[in-house]
Design an enzyme around this catalytic site. Sequence first.
Site, PDB file in Angstrom:
ATOM      1  N   HIS A  12       0.791  -1.240  -0.380  1.00 41.31           N
ATOM      2  CA  HIS A  12      -0.256   0.623  -0.102  1.00 41.31           C
ATOM      3  C   HIS A  12       0.535   1.589   0.275  1.00 41.31           C
ATOM      4  CE1 HIS A  12       0.289  -0.933   4.820  1.00 41.31           C
ATOM      5  NE2 HIS A  12       0.695  -0.031   3.910  1.00 41.31           N
ATOM      6  N   HIS A  59      -2.231   4.143  10.461  1.00 42.43           N
ATOM      7  CA  HIS A  59      -0.826   4.747  10.186  1.00 42.43           C
ATOM      8  C   HIS A  59      -0.311   6.451  10.534  1.00 42.43           C
ATOM      9  CE1 HIS A  59      -0.671   2.411   6.647  1.00 42.43           C
ATOM     10  NE2 HIS A  59       0.800   2.195   6.467  1.00 42.43           N
ATOM     11  N   HIS A 193       9.996  -4.760   4.370  1.00 42.67           N
ATOM     12  CA  HIS A 193      10.392  -2.716   3.787  1.00 42.67           C
ATOM     13  C   HIS A 193      10.970  -2.563   5.380  1.00 42.67           C
ATOM     14  CE1 HIS A 193       6.113  -2.662   4.351  1.00 42.67           C
ATOM     15  NE2 HIS A 193       6.350  -0.998   4.649  1.00 42.67           N
ATOM     16  N   GLU A 240       3.624  -5.669   8.123  1.00 41.64           N
ATOM     17  CA  GLU A 240       2.743  -5.125   7.676  1.00 41.64           C
ATOM     18  C   GLU A 240       2.713  -6.671   7.720  1.00 41.64           C
ATOM     19  OE1 GLU A 240       2.557  -1.337   7.238  1.00 41.64           O
ATOM     20  OE2 GLU A 240       3.175  -2.241   5.254  1.00 41.64           O
TER      21      GLU A 240
HETATM   22  C1  DHB Z   1       6.329   2.600   1.931  1.00 42.67           C
HETATM   23  C2  DHB Z   1       5.424   1.275   2.510  1.00 42.67           C
HETATM   24  C3  DHB Z   1       4.654   1.087   3.156  1.00 42.67           C
HETATM   25  O1  DHB Z   1       4.021   0.307   3.274  1.00 42.67           O
HETATM   26  C4  DHB Z   1       4.423   2.608   4.021  1.00 42.67           C
HETATM   27  O2  DHB Z   1       2.875   2.091   4.767  1.00 42.67           O
HETATM   28  C5  DHB Z   1       4.499   4.248   4.223  1.00 42.67           C
HETATM   29  C6  DHB Z   1       6.118   4.121   3.408  1.00 42.67           C
HETATM   30  C7  DHB Z   1       7.247   2.477   1.317  1.00 42.67           C
HETATM   31  O3  DHB Z   1       7.671   1.907   0.466  1.00 42.67           O
HETATM   32  O4  DHB Z   1       8.009   3.880   1.303  1.00 42.67           O
HETATM   33 FE    FE Z   2       2.587   0.680   6.039  1.00 41.22          FE
END
Ligand code: DHB
Ligand code: FE
Length: 279
Positions: A12, A59, A193, A240
């Site tokens: 997302h 978030h 990530h 996540e």
């Molecule tokens: C990114 C990915 C995420 O799931 C998020 O909540 C905020 C940033 C990203 O890849 O930059």
């Molecule tokens: Fe996220």
Amino acid sequence: MAKIIGGITSSHIPAVGNAITQGLTQEPYWKRFFDGYQPAVKWLEEAKPDVIIVVYNDHGLNFFLDKIPTFAIGCADKYINADEGWGLNAVGDFEGDQAFSWHLAESLVEQEFDICTCQEMKVDHGFVNPMRVLLEKEKDWGVKVVPFAVNTVQHPVPSGKRCLKIGEALGKAIESYPEDLRVVIFGTGGMSHQLQGERAGLINVDFDIETMESVISEPEKFASLSNAEIIEQAGTEGIETIMWLVMRGALQPDAKLIHKHYHAPISNTGAGVLVLENQ
Ligand code: DHB
Ligand code: FE
């Protein structure tokens, strides 16, 4: 009775929203990522859901660190999008299905999952970006929604095993609703990530691929990992991906794989798309 047609997984990433707004989806950096969604877009169009249940994490828009439910369900007739700080343009409001939401909440509590009910709920990029990519719309969505929020941002975060179990209960809740609704479930977030700290920028392609295979055919395997093990492999925000297990738990164990695509990196993330269809 309501019927679960299938489920879709999607990251997302906020930058995806800006790529759509700025018309960049066919630029070389973005094209492969967006192309990877096309079979899912087509499947969803043909699935013609009446309601989409979007499993996502907030978030810091609707909930903040001072009050954060482990699991929460929207029970509103309308959900408004806003930006919690990424500079994203807000998209059009989403129509809720209050009667269906309250049925799900009641059934989950009956099944001993004591979920927080929200009669007002703003939805952030975690909810909105998968909708934008998969429905290729910015408003007038043509489908009702139920937001289903999971805390993946502040310790203690529920385990993958708990997510799979609440997904199974959600599946039973959906299928005990007397109206003839066609329901699709999105499991959003992930994959690997990490946005901050010494390991910022971490992406683990091998772990992501293994996770996708596990979610398809052996969700108990991914669900058996502790959160510490997932974070070690996939980064702090990689946790996540446990939200995919809510979607997976609601589907049949032998749900059919319709589409699979993985692309990394995009923004800071490894991005996986799965479409699973109930038999
Ligand atoms: C990114 C990915 C995420 O799931 C998020 O909540 C905020 C940033 C990203 O890849 O930059
Ligand atoms: Fe996220």
